[in-house]
Motif scaffolding. Structure first.
Motif, PDB file in Angstrom:
ATOM      1  N   SER A  98      44.745  51.513  29.848  1.00  0.00           N
ATOM      2  CA  SER A  98      43.740  52.737  30.211  1.00  0.00           C
ATOM      3  C   SER A  98      43.248  51.630  31.374  1.00  0.00           C
ATOM      4  N   ASP A  99      41.899  52.390  32.156  1.00  0.00           N
ATOM      5  CA  ASP A  99      41.256  51.349  32.722  1.00  0.00           C
ATOM      6  C   ASP A  99      40.667  49.794  32.147  1.00  0.00           C
ATOM      7  N   PRO A 100      41.729  49.167  33.083  1.00  0.00           N
ATOM      8  CA  PRO A 100      41.706  47.593  32.228  1.00  0.00           C
ATOM      9  C   PRO A 100      39.561  47.060  32.110  1.00  0.00           C
ATOM     10  N   GLY A 101      38.686  47.120  33.472  1.00  0.00           N
ATOM     11  CA  GLY A 101      37.765  47.202  33.745  1.00  0.00           C
ATOM     12  C   GLY A 101      37.033  47.553  32.804  1.00  0.00           C
ATOM     13  N   ASP A 102      37.078  48.503  32.191  1.00  0.00           N
ATOM     14  CA  ASP A 102      35.997  49.209  31.295  1.00  0.00           C
ATOM     15  C   ASP A 102      35.834  48.495  30.373  1.00  0.00           C
ATOM     16  N   THR A 103      34.425  48.177  30.006  1.00  0.00           N
ATOM     17  CA  THR A 103      33.880  47.579  29.243  1.00  0.00           C
ATOM     18  C   THR A 103      34.039  47.538  27.281  1.00  0.00           C
ATOM     19  N   SER A 104      34.183  48.852  27.207  1.00  0.00           N
ATOM     20  CA  SER A 104      34.663  49.016  25.814  1.00  0.00           C
ATOM     21  C   SER A 104      36.478  48.969  25.731  1.00  0.00           C
ATOM     22  N   SER A 105      37.393  49.204  26.837  1.00  0.00           N
ATOM     23  CA  SER A 105      38.469  48.885  26.911  1.00  0.00           C
ATOM     24  C   SER A 105      38.349  47.548  26.293  1.00  0.00           C
ATOM     25  N   LEU A 106      37.748  46.256  27.343  1.00  0.00           N
ATOM     26  CA  LEU A 106      37.857  45.291  27.308  1.00  0.00           C
ATOM     27  C   LEU A 106      37.774  44.124  25.684  1.00  0.00           C
TER      28      LEU A 106
ATOM     29  N   ILE B  74      45.161  40.187  32.302  1.00  0.00           N
ATOM     30  CA  ILE B  74      43.949  40.866  32.789  1.00  0.00           C
ATOM     31  C   ILE B  74      42.805  40.040  31.494  1.00  0.00           C
ATOM     32  N   VAL B  75      42.757  38.905  31.259  1.00  0.00           N
ATOM     33  CA  VAL B  75      42.686  37.802  31.058  1.00  0.00           C
ATOM     34  C   VAL B  75      41.532  36.828  32.617  1.00  0.00           C
ATOM     35  N   ILE B  76      42.653  36.805  33.200  1.00  0.00           N
ATOM     36  CA  ILE B  76      41.948  35.889  33.953  1.00  0.00           C
ATOM     37  C   ILE B  76      41.263  36.778  35.037  1.00  0.00           C
ATOM     38  N   GLN B  77      41.772  38.438  35.083  1.00  0.00           N
ATOM     39  CA  GLN B  77      40.945  38.584  36.536  1.00  0.00           C
ATOM     40  C   GLN B  77      39.895  38.865  35.447  1.00  0.00           C
ATOM     41  N   HIS B  78      39.673  39.217  34.051  1.00  0.00           N
ATOM     42  CA  HIS B  78      38.307  38.837  33.835  1.00  0.00           C
ATOM     43  C   HIS B  78      37.948  37.607  32.834  1.00  0.00           C
ATOM     44  N   ALA B  79      37.987  36.719  33.721  1.00  0.00           N
ATOM     45  CA  ALA B  79      37.802  35.499  33.093  1.00  0.00           C
ATOM     46  C   ALA B  79      36.197  35.058  33.005  1.00  0.00           C
ATOM     47  N   ASP B  80      35.475  35.810  33.523  1.00  0.00           N
ATOM     48  CA  ASP B  80      33.737  35.547  33.147  1.00  0.00           C
ATOM     49  C   ASP B  80      33.511  36.596  31.503  1.00  0.00           C
ATOM     50  N   ASN B  81      34.393  36.991  31.016  1.00  0.00           N
ATOM     51  CA  ASN B  81      34.167  37.871  30.137  1.00  0.00           C
ATOM     52  C   ASN B  81      34.635  36.952  29.513  1.00  0.00           C
ATOM     53  N   THR B  82      33.124  36.078  28.779  1.00  0.00           N
ATOM     54  CA  THR B  82      33.447  35.585  27.431  1.00  0.00           C
ATOM     55  C   THR B  82      33.839  36.121  26.511  1.00  0.00           C
TER      56      THR B  82
ATOM     57  N   ILE C 100      42.421  29.847  29.310  1.00  0.00           N
ATOM     58  CA  ILE C 100      42.118  29.809  30.296  1.00  0.00           C
ATOM     59  C   ILE C 100      41.063  29.667  30.937  1.00  0.00           C
ATOM     60  N   CYS C 101      40.356  28.875  32.204  1.00  0.00           N
ATOM     61  CA  CYS C 101      38.690  28.699  31.962  1.00  0.00           C
ATOM     62  C   CYS C 101      38.022  29.714  32.323  1.00  0.00           C
ATOM     63  N   ARG C 102      36.910  29.268  32.478  1.00  0.00           N
ATOM     64  CA  ARG C 102      36.198  30.455  33.930  1.00  0.00           C
ATOM     65  C   ARG C 102      36.263  30.426  34.961  1.00  0.00           C
ATOM     66  N   GLN C 103      37.138  29.578  36.001  1.00  0.00           N
ATOM     67  CA  GLN C 103      37.714  29.821  36.986  1.00  0.00           C
ATOM     68  C   GLN C 103      38.418  30.032  38.003  1.00  0.00           C
ATOM     69  N   GLU C 104      39.276  30.069  36.671  1.00  0.00           N
ATOM     70  CA  GLU C 104      40.124  31.059  37.144  1.00  0.00           C
ATOM     71  C   GLU C 104      40.591  31.971  38.414  1.00  0.00           C
ATOM     72  N   LYS C 105      39.655  32.747  37.422  1.00  0.00           N
ATOM     73  CA  LYS C 105      39.513  33.912  37.921  1.00  0.00           C
ATOM     74  C   LYS C 105      39.858  34.419  39.289  1.00  0.00           C
ATOM     75  N   SER C 106      39.491  33.757  40.134  1.00  0.00           N
ATOM     76  CA  SER C 106      38.836  33.458  41.113  1.00  0.00           C
ATOM     77  C   SER C 106      41.255  32.829  42.080  1.00  0.00           C
ATOM     78  N   GLU C 107      41.486  32.148  41.085  1.00  0.00           N
ATOM     79  CA  GLU C 107      42.800  31.460  41.546  1.00  0.00           C
ATOM     80  C   GLU C 107      43.818  32.856  40.929  1.00  0.00           C
ATOM     81  N   GLY C 108      44.152  33.486  39.836  1.00  0.00           N
ATOM     82  CA  GLY C 108      44.424  34.938  39.583  1.00  0.00           C
ATOM     83  C   GLY C 108      43.988  36.008  40.062  1.00  0.00           C
ATOM     84  N   SER C 109      43.249  35.990  40.740  1.00  0.00           N
ATOM     85  CA  SER C 109      42.820  37.340  41.896  1.00  0.00           C
ATOM     86  C   SER C 109      44.115  37.970  43.116  1.00  0.00           C
TER      87      SER C 109
END
Length: 468
Positions: A220-228, A369-377, A459-468
């Protein structure tokens, strides 16, 4: 027989009446969904009788200097019986994977009884009566001709009598109601050693269910909050399962003495050691060529932890893609890459289980998915906590290795014994780097490397930009 499965995100069978692509089941995971059969049909009763006779005679290991002459004669008497076994066809066995796995179990037990009860001075020549049908069975199953983890764990259990009496209509196997079918020794320690792994496999079925649920959710949409949130919740539960597996692993200390394991059990399940080649009589005439490497039974042949590794994307990002290349002298050609130990261990798994690992590796998007949404604590912490739980399992494994392999090896000359519950956690300074496990690999560097790779995957929070 197994066929190449279609890749889809459901890999667990919830239909108890139909075979499944990957031989993975809701309640038993990588274990068979029903107890393995106890005996082959009458046409192959000779094999069963020979294996049972070896157990009845309580054969002694041939590598011991203190073996009495009477015990050596007992072993040779049994060896003569094996050499007199008629060459049986396996054609009808090929009609059923259930029969093939039982034949695998029986013939590899006979093989290891035969090889490891021989004096060290004797060449290892496996009689045609056992070697040829074993090679034929293993060609069909696509595994090497040696005792494997599946023989001592996955296909070496049954429901205990009390559970069968309470529910005679195929009770569901659980960690609490199973017992061992076959052993090389008559020790309770050996049964506990095998059952520890079997109980981990059964308890690990819950981890496989969580992996499947997450793979389906990722469609499903991995960006959906409920899915995450649901993915994070599944991953939190995976940590709980891993913690349970760690407790079950350490529980082996309660019933398996390290000295008994090292001196009386491990030698029986070991493979070809490199000093004496195993020669299969009649193999070349039958068109078979035995592999150079025959690793014994080892937990590295279990598919459970590799499945979790592949799901989480550990080992950069799937260990199956890594290779070790020996460094040759300058005057020699560069050798072909040699697959790492864990990749080689996949050859000892059943083909459906190998395909399952491949399926999870190809379909899991968990790490990305975790890297893409690394700011999702919630998601990031759930993922990192799962890695920490996996590391804790590997730390426990290191502790068990120190207790059951490293310690006894050191005490051979010192003549000391250890208390099973008073061993320090293995650290970076621990020795034993040259010791081998039941699978023949260099123990401590190998296991420490797996553990460290698990930590490095966090994964650290700053890895989002590296994994994008």
């Amino acid at each position: 027989m197994a066929t190449t499965p279609k890749l889809h995100n459901r890999f667990i069978s919830d239909d108890l009446t139909a075979p499944h692509d990957f031989d993975v089941y809701e309640h038993t995971g990588f274990m068979p969904r029903r107890p393995p059969i106890h005996r082959l049909p009458p046409e192959w009763e000779t094999w069963e009788t020979v294996m049972q006779d070896a157990m009845r005679r309580k054969l002694k290991l041939g590598n011991r200097a203190d073996v009495a002459e009477a015990d050596r004669q007992e072993s040779e008497s049994w060896h003569a019986t094996v050499r007199e076994v008629p060459l049986l066809s396996i054609d009808e066995l090929k009609m059923s994977d259930i029969l093939l796995h039982r034949a695998h179990h029986v013939l590899t037990h006979i093989l290891h009884f035969y090889v490891h009860s021989m004096p060290l001075s004797d060449p290892i020549i496996i009689p045609k009566s056992i070697g040829v049908p074993l090679l034929q069975v293993l060609k069909t199953l696509e595994t090497p001709p040696v005792l494997a983890y599946s023989d001592i764990v996955l296909y070496n259990w049954t429901i205990n009598e009390s559970a069968s009496a309470e529910n005679p209509h195929s009770p569901i196997p659980t960690p609490e109601n199973i017992c061992v079918q076959s052993q090389f020794t008559d020790t309770e320690d050996e049964a506990v050693f095998y059952l520890t792994s079997a109980k981990i496999e059964l308890a690990g079925a819950a981890a496989l269910q969580l992996i499947q649920n997450t793979l389906e959710e990722s469609l499903s949409d991995p960006g959906d909050t409920s899915s995450l949130h649901r993915i994070a919740r599944n991953t939190v539960q995976l940590s709980v399962v891993l913690a349970d597996l760690t407790v079950r692993l350490l529980a082996v200390r309660d019933g398996c003495d390290p000295e008994v394991f090292y001196h009386k059990i491990q030698p029986w399940i070991s493979g070809q050691d490199g000093t004496r080649k195993w020669v299969f009589e009649g193999a070349s005439e039958a068109g078979f060529q035995a592999p150079e490497e025959l690793v014994g039974a080892t937990a590295g042949q279990s598919s459970l932890i590799p499945a979790i590794d592949n799901f989480l994307g550990v080992h950069g990002h799937h260990y199956a893609d890594n290779y070790e290349i020996p460094t040759p002298p300058a005057s020699t050609p560069t050798p072909s890459p040699k697959p790492l130990f864990l990749k080689r261990m996949e050859l000892y798994m059943s083909r459906p289980h190998r395909l399952c690992l491949e399926h999870i590796s190809e379909t899991s998007r968990m790490r990305s998915i975790v890297i893409q949404h690394a700011d999702n604590t919630e998601l990031r912490e759930a993922y990192n906590n799962a890695l920490r739980a996996l590391r804790a399992f590997r730390d426990a494994h290191l502790r068990i290795v120190a207790l059951y392999i490293v310690g006894p090896a050191r005490r051979i000359s010192a003549g000391l014994r250890a208390n099973a519950h008073n061993v320090q956690m293995v650290g970076e300074g621990t020795g034993g780097d040259g010791l081998k496990g039941t699978g023949g690999t260099d123990l401590m560097p190998f296991l420490k490397g797996l553990r460290d790779k698990t930590t490095e995957a966090e994964i650290c929070r700053q890895e989002k930009s590296e994994g994008s």
